[in-house]
Motif scaffolding. Sequence first.
Motif, short mmCIF file in Angstrom:
data_model
loop_
_atom_site.label_atom_id
_atom_site.label_comp_id
_atom_site.label_asym_id
_atom_site.label_seq_id
_atom_site.Cartn_x
_atom_site.Cartn_y
_atom_site.Cartn_z
N TYR A 99 3.11 4.35 -8.28
CA TYR A 99 2.08 3.47 -8.39
C TYR A 99 2.38 2.42 -7.06
CZ TYR A 99 1.71 5.16 -13.06
OH TYR A 99 1.81 5.74 -14.25
N SER A 100 1.09 2.08 -6.31
CA SER A 100 1.02 1.09 -5.23
C SER A 100 0.13 0.19 -5.65
CB SER A 100 0.95 1.85 -4.21
OG SER A 100 -0.34 2.49 -4.12
N LYS A 101 -0.19 -0.72 -4.37
CA LYS A 101 -1.16 -1.67 -4.63
C LYS A 101 -2.38 -1.33 -4.94
CE LYS A 101 -3.74 -4.88 -1.76
NZ LYS A 101 -3.97 -5.34 -0.08
N GLU A 102 -2.65 0.08 -4.42
CA GLU A 102 -4.26 0.71 -4.83
C GLU A 102 -4.31 0.76 -6.28
OE1 GLU A 102 -2.98 2.01 -0.88
OE2 GLU A 102 -2.00 1.76 -2.56
N ASN A 103 -3.30 0.84 -7.09
CA ASN A 103 -3.37 1.17 -8.35
C ASN A 103 -3.42 -0.03 -9.27
OD1 ASN A 103 -1.02 3.32 -7.32
ND2 ASN A 103 -3.05 4.17 -8.44
N ILE A 140 0.83 -1.09 -0.23
CA ILE A 140 -0.05 -0.18 0.04
C ILE A 140 0.89 1.11 0.04
CG2 ILE A 140 -1.87 -1.18 1.04
CD1 ILE A 140 -1.07 0.08 3.82
N GLY A 189 0.19 -6.64 -1.71
CA GLY A 189 -0.22 -6.74 -3.03
C GLY A 189 0.45 -8.10 -3.84
N ASN A 212 -3.10 -9.42 2.82
CA ASN A 212 -3.11 -7.98 2.85
C ASN A 212 -2.00 -7.48 2.09
OD1 ASN A 212 -0.77 -8.65 4.41
ND2 ASN A 212 -1.36 -7.33 6.00
#
Length: 193
Positions: free
Chosen positions: A127-131, A108, A144, A142
Amino acid sequence: RKFKNFHLKNNNYNFVLLVTESFDPLLIEHFPQDIPNFMKIKEESLYFPNFYSSGTRSLMGITATIFSLPYVWGQPNMTNGLGSKSLSRIAKYFNNKNYETLSFTTDIATADKAGEMAKYQGFNSFYSKENIPVKRQYPLFNKGFDYEGFEFVLDKINQTKKNFFVYFFTSSMHSPYDIVLSQEHKKYNQKDQ
């Protein structure tokens, strides 16, 4: 910053700095058949077989790779004061050379302040897990997923119109998350040694 005369003689190079969480180097020496994609990357890359672990935590390794500054026990890490220092910033160096600079993590954005540090470093994009879209079925997890992360990084690289510097920090191998994520993925079993 003392090496101000350092420059890229040939601006046709692209750079990818891949930081793999909890990766066991014994895989390269003893189980290369279990990591064919990594071995292919290794064959086409500048590979450093001798290295020093700057600590036992991811944050220490990230600090060392992104600032070229090994962690010193007792000193602040990059999220606890080190960022206030006047340090070289690798992304700004590449930005000044007209490179596209991209930072990725499969964790995240707030983990170890990754998003803030990417901004501090001067990366054009973060860019992270959310993307990163999850395309496969996985058990509850929990962090990515690195498999999708690599696909996402490649997609962004293919969209880049100029030379690039990519910093990619993986997270799926982070203990205790070294689980079989799907039928496509093998679990490395250290008992096989």
